[in-house]
Design an enzyme around this catalytic site. Structure first.
Site, PDB file in Angstrom:
ATOM      1  N   ASP A  76      48.984  21.052  50.161  1.00 43.34           N
ATOM      2  CA  ASP A  76      48.895  22.435  50.643  1.00 43.34           C
ATOM      3  C   ASP A  76      50.252  22.827  51.221  1.00 43.34           C
ATOM      4  OD1 ASP A  76      48.168  24.891  51.766  1.00 43.34           O
ATOM      5  OD2 ASP A  76      46.141  24.189  52.208  1.00 43.34           O
ATOM      6  N   ASP A  87      51.089  30.857  50.887  1.00 44.47           N
ATOM      7  CA  ASP A  87      50.264  29.675  51.153  1.00 44.47           C
ATOM      8  C   ASP A  87      49.587  29.310  49.835  1.00 44.47           C
ATOM      9  OD1 ASP A  87      48.418  27.846  52.160  1.00 44.47           O
ATOM     10  OD2 ASP A  87      47.446  29.249  53.546  1.00 44.47           O
ATOM     11  N   HIS A 147      42.047  33.572  54.185  1.00 46.79           N
ATOM     12  CA  HIS A 147      42.447  34.263  55.419  1.00 46.79           C
ATOM     13  C   HIS A 147      43.540  35.280  55.147  1.00 46.79           C
ATOM     14  CE1 HIS A 147      45.861  31.371  55.316  1.00 46.79           C
ATOM     15  NE2 HIS A 147      44.948  30.597  54.756  1.00 46.79           N
ATOM     16  N   HIS A 155      46.817  32.821  60.151  1.00 48.12           N
ATOM     17  CA  HIS A 155      45.421  33.290  60.168  1.00 48.12           C
ATOM     18  C   HIS A 155      45.357  34.576  60.980  1.00 48.12           C
ATOM     19  CE1 HIS A 155      43.212  29.817  58.324  1.00 48.12           C
ATOM     20  NE2 HIS A 155      44.403  29.285  58.516  1.00 48.12           N
ATOM     21  N   GLU A 180      41.150  30.395  49.192  1.00 48.50           N
ATOM     22  CA  GLU A 180      41.156  28.946  48.968  1.00 48.50           C
ATOM     23  C   GLU A 180      39.756  28.356  48.875  1.00 48.50           C
ATOM     24  OE1 GLU A 180      42.899  26.742  52.318  1.00 48.50           O
ATOM     25  OE2 GLU A 180      43.175  28.656  53.335  1.00 48.50           O
ATOM     26  N   GLU A 273      44.333  27.096  45.826  1.00 47.73           N
ATOM     27  CA  GLU A 273      44.707  28.217  46.704  1.00 47.73           C
ATOM     28  C   GLU A 273      45.902  28.992  46.162  1.00 47.73           C
ATOM     29  OE1 GLU A 273      45.999  27.095  50.678  1.00 47.73           O
ATOM     30  OE2 GLU A 273      45.469  29.073  51.466  1.00 47.73           O
TER      31      GLU A 273
HETATM   32 MN    MN Z   1      46.934  26.398  52.376  1.00 43.36          MN
HETATM   33 MN    MN Z   2      45.373  28.833  53.591  1.00 43.93          MN
END
Ligand code: MN
Ligand code: MN
Length: 288
Positions: A76, A87, A147, A155, A180, A273
């Site tokens: 990630d 992200d 998010h 977030h 995600e 994601e």
């Molecule tokens: Mn992530």
């Molecule tokens: Mn994330």
């Protein structure tokens, strides 16, 4: 867009770097070094989450953990450029048995991306994710969500569920989301619980600390990382008494310590994601 481009390049480069016998700390350093080489900065430490760990593990200094055969490895990656964040995550499947589960998480993400546009309800995206994963014979993790992100904030309030029917918020044009989906076997709990500390932290509050070293370290953390998560190995190395000073900051609640998020029944977890910008008639995936 630049952060997304960097995150995508690094993600694809990292796929080939993850192999049996590779130390996890080398993967973390590989990802973070490549982000910097391309002109970005890590928006959070590289997460390397193995099997039942769904999210939030990064190596501490001297981490002996090595990638082993038969595992599912989630990488990630977070990149920011002047605070604007991308992200993205990919699951590397070192266990052929789990290939279909990885594809289910990816199908959930694809289904979500098709739905994203201004005015769509977050719960409808969640329902599409749930349906895509379930129709492939797997289950989504119910208490992990995508998010919204804003400048220097990973977030930023609104979330995108991985199941239907729980969130009526309607997405707005110009908002940025990371979506995600997580997939687990159908007989798994489908929930995560807090596990051991993740080695990931976030600046919380300037409070009184005893040692000058801790004071200096907190100042540096605040200046360098603001509200973004950081790794203990980024701040304790190369400073004499670094580990002690950092311990003082954790103890004194100047920094928040994130727990690992672990599948409750111990089942292996797959994740996919991407980050996208909401538009009037669709979305642009920045990490494609
Ligand atoms: Mn992530
Ligand atoms: Mn994330």
């Amino acid at each position: 867009m630049k952060a997304g481009y960097i995150a995508s390049r690094v993600r694809e480069k990292t796929r080939g770097y993850v192999e049996v016998g590779r130390p996890v700390i080398d993967i973390c350093n590989f990802v973070e070094d490549n982000i910097k080489k391309l002109g970005g900065a890590p928006a959070f430490p590289c997460n390397v989450d193995i099997d039942r760990v769904a999210a939030h593990y990064t190596s501490p200094l001297g981490d002996p953990t090595v990638i082993t055969d038969g595992t599912l490895v989630k990488i990630d990656i977070g990149v920011h450029v002047e605070g604007y964040i991308a992200d993205t995550a990919v699951t590397i499947c070192l266990e052929p048995r789990h290939t279909a589960m990885v594809e289910a998480a990816e199908a959930g993400l694809e289904a979500a991306i098709k739905m994203v546009r201004a005015g769509v309800a977050a719960s409808d995206i969640g329902a599409a994710i749930e349906n895509a994963i379930k129709s492939r014979g797997f289950a989504p993790i119910r208490n992990l969500t995508g998010h919204r992100m804003s400048r220097y904030i990973v977030h930023a309030g609104q979330s995108i569920p991985n199941i239907g029917g729980t969130n009526g918020y309607r997405l707005k044009e110009g908002e940025v989301y990371a979506i995600e989906p997580f997939a687990v076997p159908r007989d798994a709990a489908g929930q995560v619980i807090d596990g051991a500390p993740s080695n990931i932290y976030r600046f919380l509050k300037k409070r009184k600390v005893k040692s000058d070293a801790a004071k200096k370290m907190l100042k540096l953390i605040q200046a360098r990382h603001r509200s973004l998560p950081f790794a203990s190995r980024w701040v304790v190395g190369g400073v004499s008494g670094g580990a002690e000073a950092f311990g003082e900051l954790v103890e004194g609640k100047c920094v928040h310590s994130y727990p690992q998020l672990v599948e409750r029944s111990g089942a292996p977890v797959a994740q996919a994601e991407h980050t996208m910008i909401v538009e009037s008639d669709g979305c642009t995936v920045t990490t494609a």
